[in-house]
Write an enzyme that holds these catalytic residues in place. Sequence first.
Site, PDB file in Angstrom:
ATOM      1  N   GLU A 129      -7.529   0.672   1.107  1.00 18.28           N
ATOM      2  CA  GLU A 129      -8.671  -0.229   1.273  1.00 18.28           C
ATOM      3  C   GLU A 129      -9.272  -0.654  -0.076  1.00 18.28           C
ATOM      4  O   GLU A 129     -10.421  -1.072  -0.148  1.00 18.28           O
ATOM      5  CB  GLU A 129      -9.732   0.446   2.138  1.00 18.28           C
ATOM      6  CG  GLU A 129      -9.240   0.791   3.531  1.00 18.28           C
ATOM      7  CD  GLU A 129     -10.237   1.631   4.305  1.00 18.28           C
ATOM      8  OE1 GLU A 129     -11.252   1.081   4.749  1.00 18.28           O
ATOM      9  OE2 GLU A 129      -9.993   2.837   4.456  1.00 18.28           O
ATOM     10  N   SER A 189     -10.390   0.445   8.121  1.00 13.16           N
ATOM     11  CA  SER A 189     -10.066  -0.979   8.053  1.00 13.16           C
ATOM     12  C   SER A 189      -8.879  -1.361   8.932  1.00 13.16           C
ATOM     13  O   SER A 189      -8.218  -2.371   8.709  1.00 13.16           O
ATOM     14  CB  SER A 189      -9.794  -1.419   6.608  1.00 13.16           C
ATOM     15  OG  SER A 189     -10.968  -1.347   5.842  1.00 13.16           O
ATOM     16  N   TYR A 198     -11.113  -9.168   7.967  1.00 15.11           N
ATOM     17  CA  TYR A 198     -11.320  -9.667   6.609  1.00 15.11           C
ATOM     18  C   TYR A 198     -10.904 -11.119   6.380  1.00 15.11           C
ATOM     19  O   TYR A 198     -11.176 -11.661   5.311  1.00 15.11           O
ATOM     20  CB  TYR A 198     -10.605  -8.743   5.617  1.00 15.11           C
ATOM     21  CG  TYR A 198     -11.144  -7.334   5.718  1.00 15.11           C
ATOM     22  CD1 TYR A 198     -12.474  -7.052   5.412  1.00 15.11           C
ATOM     23  CD2 TYR A 198     -10.345  -6.282   6.149  1.00 15.11           C
ATOM     24  CE1 TYR A 198     -12.985  -5.770   5.527  1.00 15.11           C
ATOM     25  CE2 TYR A 198     -10.850  -4.999   6.261  1.00 15.11           C
ATOM     26  CZ  TYR A 198     -12.165  -4.755   5.947  1.00 15.11           C
ATOM     27  OH  TYR A 198     -12.675  -3.492   6.069  1.00 15.11           O
ATOM     28  N   ARG A 238     -22.696   3.279  10.024  1.00 10.70           N
ATOM     29  CA  ARG A 238     -22.346   2.302  11.063  1.00 10.70           C
ATOM     30  C   ARG A 238     -21.531   3.005  12.137  1.00 10.70           C
ATOM     31  O   ARG A 238     -20.598   3.755  11.818  1.00 10.70           O
ATOM     32  CB  ARG A 238     -21.527   1.152  10.458  1.00 10.70           C
ATOM     33  CG  ARG A 238     -21.501  -0.095  11.342  1.00 10.70           C
ATOM     34  CD  ARG A 238     -20.514  -1.126  10.820  1.00 10.70           C
ATOM     35  NE  ARG A 238     -19.157  -0.778  11.198  1.00 10.70           N
ATOM     36  CZ  ARG A 238     -18.071  -1.039  10.460  1.00 10.70           C
ATOM     37  NH1 ARG A 238     -18.186  -1.597   9.277  1.00 10.70           N
ATOM     38  NH2 ARG A 238     -16.870  -0.703  10.893  1.00 10.70           N
ATOM     39  N   ASP A 291     -19.235   2.526  15.519  1.00  7.39           N
ATOM     40  CA  ASP A 291     -18.450   1.548  16.281  1.00  7.39           C
ATOM     41  C   ASP A 291     -18.223   2.053  17.697  1.00  7.39           C
ATOM     42  O   ASP A 291     -17.912   3.236  17.910  1.00  7.39           O
ATOM     43  CB  ASP A 291     -17.112   1.298  15.588  1.00  7.39           C
ATOM     44  CG  ASP A 291     -17.285   0.675  14.207  1.00  7.39           C
ATOM     45  OD1 ASP A 291     -18.349   0.062  13.966  1.00  7.39           O
ATOM     46  OD2 ASP A 291     -16.365   0.798  13.380  1.00  7.39           O
ATOM     47  N   GLU A 324     -15.800   5.565  16.229  1.00  2.31           N
ATOM     48  CA  GLU A 324     -15.869   6.266  14.946  1.00  2.31           C
ATOM     49  C   GLU A 324     -17.190   5.969  14.259  1.00  2.31           C
ATOM     50  O   GLU A 324     -17.922   5.056  14.648  1.00  2.31           O
ATOM     51  CB  GLU A 324     -14.709   5.848  14.039  1.00  2.31           C
ATOM     52  CG  GLU A 324     -14.694   4.373  13.689  1.00  2.31           C
ATOM     53  CD  GLU A 324     -13.506   4.007  12.800  1.00  2.31           C
ATOM     54  OE1 GLU A 324     -12.868   4.916  12.241  1.00  2.31           O
ATOM     55  OE2 GLU A 324     -13.233   2.803  12.674  1.00  2.31           O
ATOM     56  N   ASN A 356     -18.750   5.154  10.378  1.00  4.33           N
ATOM     57  CA  ASN A 356     -18.407   4.710   9.034  1.00  4.33           C
ATOM     58  C   ASN A 356     -19.556   5.058   8.100  1.00  4.33           C
ATOM     59  O   ASN A 356     -20.636   4.471   8.176  1.00  4.33           O
ATOM     60  CB  ASN A 356     -18.163   3.203   9.019  1.00  4.33           C
ATOM     61  CG  ASN A 356     -16.918   2.815   9.791  1.00  4.33           C
ATOM     62  OD1 ASN A 356     -15.821   2.860   9.271  1.00  4.33           O
ATOM     63  ND2 ASN A 356     -17.101   2.457  11.057  1.00  4.33           N
ATOM     64  N   GLY A 370     -18.480  -1.613   5.012  1.00  2.24           N
ATOM     65  CA  GLY A 370     -18.394  -2.770   4.133  1.00  2.24           C
ATOM     66  C   GLY A 370     -19.767  -3.329   3.789  1.00  2.24           C
ATOM     67  O   GLY A 370     -20.667  -3.350   4.623  1.00  2.24           O
TER      68      GLY A 370
END
Length: 307
Positions: free
Chosen positions: A13, A143, A209, A247, A249, A261, A263, A267
């Site tokens: 990443e 990612s 992305y 974050r 998800d 998961e 994070n 990002g």
Amino acid sequence: MKVAVIMGGISSEREVSLNSGNEVFNGLDRNKYDVVKIIIDKTEDIFTKLTNDIDFAFIALHGKFGEDGCIQSILHAKGIPYSGCGPLSSGMCMDKNITKKILKNSNIPTAKWFVTNSCENIDYDKIESFKYPVFIKPNSGGSSVATFCVRSKEEVKPAIEKVLEVDEYAIIEEYISGGEYTSFVLNNEVYPTISIKANSEFFDYTAKYNDNGALEEVVYLEENLQNKINEISQICWDIFYCKAYVRIDMIIHDGVPYVLELNTLPGLTKASLIPKSAAAKGLGFSDLLDKIIEYSLTPSKVASLNY
């Protein structure tokens, strides 16, 4: 305050990290901070490039030697405050198997799963009990790198082989149909939910992305469902000892949020998910970075650990 923005890294990443790092570098208020970049090309760089005059490290790394607790441990040992979660939280959240065990133990819905580090003696019966399709991906990756939606027995072994090229363990996970959402938590305060609608089979690397890879927008869900998301988000914050920001998800299936998961270093470009959530609450990008630094320098705010 002299702030070093740490970016690059040794994981798959790296390019995402460079994008996040450059946005953070540009977004930090020069009236408040003296900002420098530190680009990590190899692990030793953290010892040779991080000078003794740094007051705070803003970590914009992703993946291995970023989100796994390694760099946090080094910074802690060097006495340099840094952004986000500590080594323990980072390590737990990076390891999907550990994450899901803690979620299950705390009665938080998550998809069924198991892990393997071998292509021999694959438990096809267990996979078939999940019913195809299933997801096969790195246990400690991000990612959506080397992530496969597998629809038949014949696809299982090749997918596991690919995953084991980039990680020590592969996780085989039950497919949960439904809408994908993400919940941003800043200092134990849940911010507006983001809905993610990928223009591909799932929210893969390209969808994340590339321009127009997915429709990502703030949503205001029915009160009951929103309350469930907020409650689960705050429980996750507490049970994983999160700090500053995280974050989470989720997939929502039949009104039930299933956690995918956490994070701990999501990002941070202006187009990323958490700046969109923050903006919906009137918090601009530069102000968001200020808050991350502020909350990283103060004790973590938690509610209760009696789950």
